[in-house]
Design an enzyme around this catalytic site. Sequence first.
Site, mmCIF file in Angstrom:
data_model
loop_
_atom_site.group_PDB
_atom_site.id
_atom_site.type_symbol
_atom_site.label_atom_id
_atom_site.label_comp_id
_atom_site.label_asym_id
_atom_site.label_seq_id
_atom_site.Cartn_x
_atom_site.Cartn_y
_atom_site.Cartn_z
ATOM 1 N N GLU A 38 -3.119 -35.370 50.458
ATOM 2 C CA GLU A 38 -4.323 -36.200 50.438
ATOM 3 C C GLU A 38 -5.061 -35.905 51.740
ATOM 4 O O GLU A 38 -4.442 -35.927 52.809
ATOM 5 C CB GLU A 38 -3.967 -37.685 50.368
ATOM 6 N N ARG A 263 12.506 -35.514 52.188
ATOM 7 C CA ARG A 263 11.496 -35.425 53.227
ATOM 8 C C ARG A 263 12.164 -34.992 54.539
ATOM 9 O O ARG A 263 13.332 -35.283 54.785
ATOM 10 C CB ARG A 263 10.956 -36.843 53.333
ATOM 11 N N LYS A 273 2.233 -41.240 59.160
ATOM 12 C CA LYS A 273 0.812 -41.086 59.478
ATOM 13 C C LYS A 273 0.272 -42.292 60.237
ATOM 14 O O LYS A 273 -0.539 -42.151 61.149
ATOM 15 C CB LYS A 273 0.022 -40.914 58.175
#
Length: 559
Positions: A38, A263, A273
């Site tokens: 994204e 991850r 983030k």
Amino acid sequence: MSDSSAETSDSSNFIRNIIDADLASNKVSTVVTRFPPEPNGYLHIGHAKSICLNFGIARDYNGRCNLRFDDTNPEKESVEYVNSIRRDVEWLGFSWYSNPFASDYFDQLYAYAIDLIKQGLAYVDSQNADEIRANRGTLTEPGVDSPYRDRSSQENLQLFEAMRNDEYEDGEHALRAKIDMQSPNINMRDPVLYRIRHATHHNTGDKWCIYPLYDFTHGLSDAIEGVTHSLCTLEFEDHRPLYDWILDNLETPSRPVQIEFARLQLEYTLTSKRKLNMLVNEGHVSGWDDPRMLTISGMRRRGFTPESIVSFCDAIGITKKDSTIEMGVLENALREDLNVRAVRRMAVINPLKVVIENYPADQEEFFDGANHPQNPDYGTREVPFSREIYIERDDFMEDAPSKFFRLSPGREVRLRFAYYITCKEVIKNEAGEIESLVCSYDPESRGGKSPDGRKVKGTIHWVSARHAVDARVNLYDRLFTSANPGAAADFHQALNPDSNILMDNAKFEPSIELANNPIAYQFERLGYFISDYDSSNDNPVFNRTMTLRDSWAKIEQSR
RNA sequence: UGGGCCGUCGCCAAGUGGUAAGGCACCAGGUUUUGAUCCUGGCAUUCGUUGGUUCGAAUCCAGCCGGCCCAGCCA
């Protein structure tokens, strides 16, 4: 220049095993993957793992990999991020087959939604967000059906069209899949497919006031692109039944499969983030590309090579197991790559002046220094020498233990490429601090060997004072003192106050190129360095990328 | 505690019924005009645990223990 180290990812993993089986059974003929960020932030080392996985598979199987922007939430996304992501992926050395936006598919997605409504598999819910949440149930209790759940297809079609035609406010209605409010998997309790959002989209502008959600968009985008293996992280495991439900109930050009892997978690770093954002906004770092940040842009500025990052990703593997990688693995990948490519130079970062009493004041000479000790192709450069030189303060000790192979009163060391010197006198100021050293040199030892064959244990680096170039050097260390700063209640507590130390009195040998450029240097015995973006001939600034391995420091510590 | 997933050396990780690869780290030596690099050797009788199946199990089955994820109209 070409990469000699075979980067053949011969390392097998469970995803490649699945692909091998799919190929063997003719389930797929061409492997297609995608990396779907994204555009709402900068890429970091965690993304690099996914990039290497997806693009690496496409490369090794002669397939394709798309860079697809998963841009379904206009309020968080921007072209700034789109551009930085493209740049970072390219810098890592990968090229995409195509580079679509999920928002390119908004028309098709809308048509798919209508299809679902017509099949009676989606409905417009007029509950507000709070009501939807309240009726969803909990982890252990089932949800209850929305009072709007049984609207006719006709009514749903009208409502959905009106949503699209800007007839409602944000949040007034939402399109939901009609699956099962009793499902033990919360994602299957009539998930929202479309929401009304009056926001300008970075790609589609004001064309839409309704936007599809991730779960509806992702699988369909994969199917539209012919993705065969849709690789995502573990937290999406619970979404796979929904991913499949969407594709099972719609006629799509292809049928992708979602596979999840763990991850990346790295010791001493943050990859959330939100927290990365706090570091930037609260001024703990200078920006997204601060050399201490494990963003791709930060690592680039720090002096990481793309090859070292790819090699790191190769080393850590792909599994479904939650694991935390030690920093040493990243450091090793970096050093391994930099060791073969870095040009050797001498620089003194914390200078101590040495006067060589028996060397004539008006004399100077030049030595040939190898630019790389193992690779003669790198050639040599001239290193000037004169009566006054700088050495590293750490290379002198007044009361030195016997294992200290460097300079101390009465002891002899070799100046790299030059002469043996012996420390004769220590000059101190009134405060008792060491100001300079007086040494003598052995003219017979020119080039670093003496005719009598006597051995000196230590070789130290130096820079001729008369020829030295003044420069500033940023020393970087890990940003956090705790191995898992993300687990702390407040990661601020774990911030390393010494993560950046500016050495503003460094002395460089004159052959170092000062302006911003991509040459990786090894300042011998100190580490790997690179000129900063801001560096210029008038104002040279270098960043320490990584120290050398230092077994002496280890010995000292254990004493 | 509903559902999903995971557990092989300090940290990663191969292994898919035939008797535990490899990397990082660590330890011990050797070479070296970077205490760097490089080279050599060492480093899991055992695969979370307990049972079971089998001539044979890290691999198959069952129970137990431990860890991670999920209740956004975020992705």
